[in-house]
Design a protein around this motif. Structure first.
Motif, PDB file in Angstrom:
ATOM      1  N   ARG A   1      52.424  41.029  40.575  1.00 12.00           N
ATOM      2  CA  ARG A   1      52.417  42.497  40.670  1.00 12.00           C
ATOM      3  C   ARG A   1      52.558  43.143  39.297  1.00 12.00           C
ATOM      4  NH1 ARG A   1      54.558  42.071  45.520  1.00 12.00           N
ATOM      5  NH2 ARG A   1      56.717  41.752  44.891  1.00 12.00           N
ATOM      6  N   ARG A   2      53.417  42.592  38.476  1.00  9.51           N
ATOM      7  CA  ARG A   2      53.682  43.188  37.160  1.00  9.51           C
ATOM      8  C   ARG A   2      52.585  42.907  36.137  1.00  9.51           C
ATOM      9  NH1 ARG A   2      60.010  42.233  35.703  1.00  9.51           N
ATOM     10  NH2 ARG A   2      60.852  43.562  37.338  1.00  9.51           N
ATOM     11  N   TYR A   3      52.086  41.676  36.116  1.00 10.99           N
ATOM     12  CA  TYR A   3      51.220  41.249  35.019  1.00 10.99           C
ATOM     13  C   TYR A   3      49.856  40.733  35.479  1.00 10.99           C
ATOM     14  CZ  TYR A   3      55.733  41.318  32.691  1.00 10.99           C
ATOM     15  OH  TYR A   3      56.958  41.690  32.207  1.00 10.99           O
ATOM     16  N   ALA A   4      49.394  41.155  36.625  1.00 10.62           N
ATOM     17  CA  ALA A   4      48.153  40.603  37.179  1.00 10.62           C
ATOM     18  C   ALA A   4      46.974  40.768  36.223  1.00 10.62           C
ATOM     19  CB  ALA A   4      47.841  41.255  38.524  1.00 10.62           C
ATOM     20  N   GLN A   5      46.773  41.974  35.716  1.00 13.11           N
ATOM     21  CA  GLN A   5      45.624  42.194  34.827  1.00 13.11           C
ATOM     22  C   GLN A   5      45.770  41.429  33.521  1.00 13.11           C
ATOM     23  OE1 GLN A   5      44.884  46.351  34.262  1.00 13.11           O
ATOM     24  NE2 GLN A   5      43.592  46.466  36.081  1.00 13.11           N
ATOM     25  N   THR A   6      46.959  41.451  32.939  1.00 11.87           N
ATOM     26  CA  THR A   6      47.173  40.754  31.668  1.00 11.87           C
ATOM     27  C   THR A   6      46.950  39.254  31.827  1.00 11.87           C
ATOM     28  OG1 THR A   6      48.774  42.431  31.017  1.00 11.87           O
ATOM     29  CG2 THR A   6      48.813  40.355  29.802  1.00 11.87           C
ATOM     30  N   LEU A   7      47.535  38.683  32.873  1.00  9.97           N
ATOM     31  CA  LEU A   7      47.365  37.245  33.112  1.00  9.97           C
ATOM     32  C   LEU A   7      45.899  36.890  33.362  1.00  9.97           C
ATOM     33  CD1 LEU A   7      50.384  36.515  35.491  1.00  9.97           C
ATOM     34  CD2 LEU A   7      50.099  35.700  33.151  1.00  9.97           C
ATOM     35  N   THR A   8      45.246  37.686  34.175  1.00 10.90           N
ATOM     36  CA  THR A   8      43.855  37.395  34.529  1.00 10.90           C
ATOM     37  C   THR A   8      42.927  37.553  33.331  1.00 10.90           C
ATOM     38  OG1 THR A   8      44.296  38.103  36.793  1.00 10.90           O
ATOM     39  CG2 THR A   8      41.990  37.964  36.127  1.00 10.90           C
ATOM     40  N   LEU A   9      43.093  38.635  32.578  1.00 14.00           N
ATOM     41  CA  LEU A   9      42.248  38.834  31.395  1.00 14.00           C
ATOM     42  C   LEU A   9      42.483  37.749  30.354  1.00 14.00           C
ATOM     43  CD1 LEU A   9      42.393  42.710  31.010  1.00 14.00           C
ATOM     44  CD2 LEU A   9      40.413  41.330  31.655  1.00 14.00           C
ATOM     45  N   SER A  10      43.729  37.336  30.185  1.00 16.93           N
ATOM     46  CA  SER A  10      44.030  36.257  29.228  1.00 16.93           C
ATOM     47  C   SER A  10      43.370  34.958  29.653  1.00 16.93           C
ATOM     48  CB  SER A  10      45.539  36.051  29.116  1.00 16.93           C
ATOM     49  OG  SER A  10      46.161  37.215  28.658  1.00 16.93           O
ATOM     50  N   MET A  11      43.484  34.636  30.944  1.00 15.17           N
ATOM     51  CA  MET A  11      42.873  33.411  31.436  1.00 15.17           C
ATOM     52  C   MET A  11      41.356  33.453  31.301  1.00 15.17           C
ATOM     53  SD  MET A  11      42.060  31.810  35.116  1.00 15.17           S
ATOM     54  CE  MET A  11      41.494  33.372  35.565  1.00 15.17           C
TER      55      MET A  11
ATOM     56  N   ILE B   1      36.419  47.179  36.832  1.00 15.31           N
ATOM     57  CA  ILE B   1      35.021  46.828  36.571  1.00 15.31           C
ATOM     58  C   ILE B   1      34.706  46.950  35.086  1.00 15.31           C
ATOM     59  CG2 ILE B   1      34.081  49.125  37.058  1.00 15.31           C
ATOM     60  CD1 ILE B   1      32.427  45.790  37.987  1.00 15.31           C
ATOM     61  N   THR B   2      35.328  47.894  34.414  1.00 14.83           N
ATOM     62  CA  THR B   2      35.122  48.049  32.964  1.00 14.83           C
ATOM     63  C   THR B   2      35.627  46.819  32.219  1.00 14.83           C
ATOM     64  OG1 THR B   2      35.409  50.430  33.223  1.00 14.83           O
ATOM     65  CG2 THR B   2      35.570  49.546  30.988  1.00 14.83           C
ATOM     66  N   GLN B   3      36.781  46.320  32.612  1.00 16.34           N
ATOM     67  CA  GLN B   3      37.320  45.122  31.963  1.00 16.34           C
ATOM     68  C   GLN B   3      36.430  43.909  32.226  1.00 16.34           C
ATOM     69  OE1 GLN B   3      41.118  45.369  33.928  1.00 16.34           O
ATOM     70  NE2 GLN B   3      42.142  46.079  32.054  1.00 16.34           N
ATOM     71  N   ARG B   4      35.954  43.788  33.444  1.00 11.44           N
ATOM     72  CA  ARG B   4      35.092  42.650  33.785  1.00 11.44           C
ATOM     73  C   ARG B   4      33.762  42.716  33.038  1.00 11.44           C
ATOM     74  NH1 ARG B   4      35.017  43.063  40.026  1.00 11.44           N
ATOM     75  NH2 ARG B   4      35.887  45.114  39.669  1.00 11.44           N
ATOM     76  N   LEU B   5      33.177  43.909  32.968  1.00  9.97           N
ATOM     77  CA  LEU B   5      31.908  44.055  32.241  1.00  9.97           C
ATOM     78  C   LEU B   5      32.100  43.831  30.745  1.00  9.97           C
ATOM     79  CD1 LEU B   5      30.288  47.068  34.128  1.00  9.97           C
ATOM     80  CD2 LEU B   5      29.601  44.659  34.202  1.00  9.97           C
TER      81      LEU B   5
END
Length: 149
Positions: A65-75, A113-117
């Protein structure tokens, strides 16, 4: 979202393992074993280890919940770098790898979607830079061979 991210990551790691089985048919095994070993080590760290650590970290709903985007983008970023490195070292910069990675990234609903693109665009940019670098080195190698004769 946790289940979706977990399923995508596991599926991706299985696909990479299946693609790795094709490595036995590559010429690089006969031509340059050291380069192949470096590429496999890079792939193991950048794709497998990073993916497994991500899976471990997202088992905690609070952490997710806290770090989902950070963890996912890093991975996803680390895996993209590893794929580009492997693509240049042992797969002759096969664009199918980048296309597969782009499809994989676009399914992660954890990120906007912006981060994914942006990740897809960076992968394409990395691919183009790798191609230019490879062409430059091949051109220099050919020029040095011609100058010796």
């Amino acid at each position: 979202q946790i289940a979706s991210a977990r399923n995508l990551t596991i599926t991706w790691l299985i696909i990479l393992a299946a693609v790795s089985m094709v490595d036995i048919f590559l010429d690089v095994l006969e031509e340059d074993l050291h380069t192949y070993r470096v590429a496999i080590f890079f792939r193991a760290l950048g794709n497998n280890l990073v993916g497994l650590v991500y899976l471990l970290l997202i088992t905690s709903p609070e952490l997710f919940r806290r770090y989902a985007q950070t963890l996912t983008l890093s991975m996803l970023g680390a895996q993209g770098v590893a794929l580009l490195g492997n693509g240049n070292l042992i797969y002759n910069s096969d664009p199918a790898i980048i296309a597969l990675y782009g499809a994989y990234v676009l399914f992660y609903k954890v990120c906007s979607i912006t981060q994914r693109l942006t990740l897809c665009a960076l992968a394409m940019l990395g691919y183009i830079i790798g191609e230019v670098w490879d062409c430059e080195h091949r051109f220099q190698a050919d020029a040095s061979i011609l100058s010796e004769t």
